[in-house]
Every structure is written in structure tokens, then in C-alpha cells.
Write a protein that holds these residues in place. Structure first.
Motif, short mmCIF file in Angstrom:
data_model
loop_
_atom_site.label_atom_id
_atom_site.label_comp_id
_atom_site.label_asym_id
_atom_site.label_seq_id
_atom_site.Cartn_x
_atom_site.Cartn_y
_atom_site.Cartn_z
N TYR A 53 0.84 -1.20 0.00
CA TYR A 53 0.00 0.00 0.00
C TYR A 53 0.88 1.25 0.00
CZ TYR A 53 -2.61 3.66 2.50
OH TYR A 53 -3.15 4.84 2.91
N ALA A 54 0.33 2.34 -0.57
CA ALA A 54 1.02 3.64 -0.54
C ALA A 54 0.00 4.75 -0.61
CB ALA A 54 2.00 3.76 -1.71
N ASN A 55 0.33 5.89 0.02
CA ASN A 55 -0.43 7.09 -0.27
C ASN A 55 -0.24 7.43 -1.74
OD1 ASN A 55 -1.35 7.50 2.40
ND2 ASN A 55 0.62 8.42 2.95
N VAL A 56 -1.14 8.19 -2.33
CA VAL A 56 -1.08 8.47 -3.76
C VAL A 56 0.28 9.06 -4.13
CG1 VAL A 56 -2.08 9.78 -5.66
CG2 VAL A 56 -3.56 8.79 -3.91
N GLY A 57 1.02 8.37 -4.99
CA GLY A 57 2.32 8.83 -5.44
C GLY A 57 3.45 8.60 -4.46
N GLY A 58 3.18 8.01 -3.31
CA GLY A 58 4.21 7.83 -2.29
C GLY A 58 4.87 6.46 -2.35
N GLY A 108 -5.64 -4.57 5.67
CA GLY A 108 -5.21 -3.17 5.72
C GLY A 108 -6.31 -2.20 6.07
N GLY A 109 -7.45 -2.72 6.53
CA GLY A 109 -8.58 -1.85 6.84
C GLY A 109 -9.67 -1.91 5.80
N HIS A 110 -9.29 -2.14 4.54
CA HIS A 110 -10.23 -2.39 3.45
C HIS A 110 -9.97 -3.80 2.92
CE1 HIS A 110 -10.09 2.04 3.43
NE2 HIS A 110 -11.30 1.99 2.90
N ILE A 111 -10.98 -4.39 2.32
CA ILE A 111 -10.78 -5.66 1.63
C ILE A 111 -10.30 -5.34 0.22
CG2 ILE A 111 -11.86 -7.74 0.73
CD1 ILE A 111 -13.84 -7.60 3.03
N ASN A 112 -9.07 -5.71 -0.08
CA ASN A 112 -8.49 -5.50 -1.41
C ASN A 112 -8.22 -6.85 -2.06
OD1 ASN A 112 -7.28 -2.96 0.31
ND2 ASN A 112 -7.81 -2.41 -1.80
N GLY A 113 -8.60 -6.97 -3.32
CA GLY A 113 -8.44 -8.24 -4.01
C GLY A 113 -7.99 -8.07 -5.44
N PHE A 114 -7.78 -9.22 -6.09
CA PHE A 114 -7.33 -9.21 -7.48
C PHE A 114 -7.94 -10.41 -8.20
CE2 PHE A 114 -4.52 -10.01 -11.07
CZ PHE A 114 -4.38 -8.73 -11.59
N GLU A 115 -8.43 -10.16 -9.42
CA GLU A 115 -9.04 -11.21 -10.24
C GLU A 115 -8.30 -11.34 -11.57
OE1 GLU A 115 -13.32 -12.21 -12.46
OE2 GLU A 115 -13.01 -10.30 -11.41
N PHE A 116 -7.92 -12.56 -11.92
CA PHE A 116 -7.34 -12.86 -13.23
C PHE A 116 -8.49 -13.06 -14.22
CE2 PHE A 116 -4.20 -13.91 -10.18
CZ PHE A 116 -2.95 -13.90 -10.78
N ARG A 198 1.80 -0.41 -10.86
CA ARG A 198 1.19 0.50 -9.88
C ARG A 198 -0.24 0.82 -10.34
NH1 ARG A 198 4.37 4.57 -6.57
NH2 ARG A 198 2.80 5.56 -5.24
N ILE A 199 -1.20 0.59 -9.44
CA ILE A 199 -2.60 0.85 -9.75
C ILE A 199 -3.17 1.80 -8.69
CG2 ILE A 199 -4.90 -0.16 -9.94
CD1 ILE A 199 -3.66 -2.61 -11.12
N SER A 200 -3.82 2.85 -9.14
CA SER A 200 -4.36 3.87 -8.24
C SER A 200 -5.83 3.61 -7.93
CB SER A 200 -4.22 5.26 -8.87
OG SER A 200 -2.86 5.61 -9.01
N PHE A 201 -6.19 3.91 -6.70
CA PHE A 201 -7.56 3.89 -6.24
C PHE A 201 -7.91 5.31 -5.78
CE2 PHE A 201 -6.13 -0.41 -5.98
CZ PHE A 201 -7.24 -1.19 -6.27
N PRO A 202 -8.25 6.21 -6.71
CA PRO A 202 -8.44 7.62 -6.36
C PRO A 202 -9.61 7.87 -5.41
CG PRO A 202 -9.12 7.19 -8.62
CD PRO A 202 -8.41 5.97 -8.15
N VAL A 203 -10.65 7.07 -5.50
CA VAL A 203 -11.80 7.27 -4.61
C VAL A 203 -11.39 7.00 -3.17
CG1 VAL A 203 -14.11 6.46 -4.01
CG2 VAL A 203 -13.46 6.71 -6.42
N ASN A 204 -10.61 5.93 -2.97
CA ASN A 204 -10.16 5.58 -1.63
C ASN A 204 -8.90 6.33 -1.22
OD1 ASN A 204 -11.82 3.05 -0.54
ND2 ASN A 204 -11.61 2.86 -2.76
N GLY A 205 -8.20 6.94 -2.19
CA GLY A 205 -7.06 7.79 -1.88
C GLY A 205 -5.76 7.06 -1.63
N TYR A 206 -5.51 5.95 -2.32
CA TYR A 206 -4.24 5.26 -2.16
C TYR A 206 -3.88 4.51 -3.44
CZ TYR A 206 -7.30 1.25 -1.07
OH TYR A 206 -8.28 0.29 -1.10
#
Length: 225
Positions: A53-58, A108-116, A198-206
Motif C-alpha cells: 500500500y502507498a499514499n497516492v504517489g508515495g 489493511g482496513g479495506h478488503i483489497n483483491g485481485f481477479e485474473f 502500480r494501480i491507483s484507487f483515487p476514490v479511496n485515496g491510495y
């Protein structure tokens, strides 16, 4: 006496071709793996998806578990082999759909996942033929379209999803058997690493650094022309 010797000689000359035919057994034909082929394949895969995880651009920090998953995959392949004595060289491409999916359980506080979603490869093959049995290794370029997602709250709906195309490599080994001159079947293990993006989640801010890879076992059938 002369008549007896003559009769014996004529009898020997008559039996010689018959005995020779009995002694020299027909030589079994050796299967030739050369040629174009097409086929279908299906299997099961186990994925590992690192997603720091990272803050946007961090910078990225590992505050989340991996979004590891599993599921089915299947599709089609096409290729060409050329046999040199017992060695077989080939080139093969495949394309598959997949439902391999997993998440981090909300570490990490949110449920984050990935689908092939779908994947494919273009690989070389090097094999050793034992008549109708082919033992081979394979490796080359691989690509995949996947979706990284965030779920709003535990058990909630998907709040944000971003798809991306990944590029990497694959390596594996397998065995193939020719049941007929045209029909073959195989079992294959393959490891695929699709690199990181790197993939951004702008709504969630990370941001997340998605690094997907997976192991898969496939069964396949091919028709050789």
C-alpha cells in the motif's frame, strides 16, 4: 543318390524365403511429432498477488496481506513441432479465460483483491521423444488482463475497481502422449510471473503495487495435422 541330393537342394531353396520372412519381423513405425497442431486445455491455478500500500504517489509499505487466490482456467492452444531424431523443438501460443480470484481479508482496513480475467502466452518448447511419449520443457512470454478491486467495508459491495494488462514470463514442464497419428493428450505444470504494476484507487485515496503470479496444472488435447 543324385536324385535325393537334388530333391534336398530344391527343398532348401523353396523353404529359404519362407524362413527368412519368419525370422525378419516387421519393423514398427516410429511416431513423428513434426507438424502443426491445435487443441483445447483446462486446469486449476493457485495465485500469489503482492499488493503493498502507498499514499497516492508515495512509497509502498507492506501493511496488507497478499490477495492470494485460486480457481479454474481454460482455453485453446496452437503450435508447431519439428523433430530431429529424438529431439523435438516447437513454438506454441495459448489463450485462456480464468476465474482465479482472491483478497487480503481486510488486513489493511479495506478488503483489497485481485481477479485474473484472461491470460495468454507465446512459448518455445524443447522435448525428447520416446516414440509416442514426449517429455518437454517450455518457457517464454506471458500476458494477462486482471482487475484490482477494493470492497467498501466487510461484506460490502465493490467500491472501486481498476483493470490493467500485465506482461511477464512463464516456465514449465510436461508430458504428452500420442494416442493416434493425429490425437495427443498432455499434462503440464507451469509457473507464470506477470511482473508488477502500480494501480491507483483515487476514490479511496491510495495506490497499490500489484505483483501477480501463479502456479497452474493443465490437461490438454491436441489434433496434429
Amino acid at each position: 543318390m543324385k536324385r535325393l541330393l537334388l530333391a534336398s537342394a530344391l527343398s532348401a531353396l523353396t523353404l529359404t524365403p519362407v524362413l527368412a520372412a519368419d525370422v525378419v519381423a516387421p519393423i514398427a513405425s516410429v511416431y513423428d511429432w513434426s507438424g502443426f497442431y491445435v487443441g483445447l486445455q483446462a486446469g486449476y491455478g493457485w495465485s500469489r498477488v503482492d499488493q503493498p500500500y502507498a499514499n497516492v504517489g508515495g512509497p509502498f509499505i507492506f501493511t496488507q496481506d497478499d490477495a492470494d487466490g485460486n480457481g479454474w482456467l481454460g482455453g485453446a492452444h496452437v503450435g508447431y513441432n519439428k523433430q530431429f531424431d529424438s529431439w523435438v523443438l516447437g513454438l506454441e501460443g495459448d489463450f485462456e479465460a480464468s476465474n482465479i480470484d482472491g483478497d487480503d481479508g481486510g488486513s489493511g482496513g479495506h478488503i483489497n483483491g485481485f481477479e485474473f480475467k484472461w491470460l495468454g502466452s507465446v512459448r518455445g518448447r524443447v522435448g525428447y521423444a520416446l516414440d509416442r511419449v514426449l517429455l518437454y520443457g517450455t518457457g517464454g512470454y506471458a500476458f494477462m488482463r486482471g482487475s484490482a478491486y477494493a470492497v467498501e467495508g466487510f461484506g460490502g459491495a465493490t467500491a472501486e475497481s481498476n483493470s490493467a494488462t500485465f506482461h511477464g514470463w512463464a516456465i514449465g514442464t510436461g508430458a504428452e502422449y500420442a494416442f493416434t497419428d493425429n490425437l495427443t493428450a498432455r499434462v503440464e505444470y507451469r509457473y507464470t510471473d506477470f511482473g508488477a504494476k502500480r494501480i491507483s484507487f483515487p476514490v479511496n485515496g491510495y495506490d497499490e503495487k500489484i505483483d501477480p503470479s501463479f502456479h497452474a496444472v493443465r490437461l490438454g488435447v491436441s489434433y496434429k495435422f
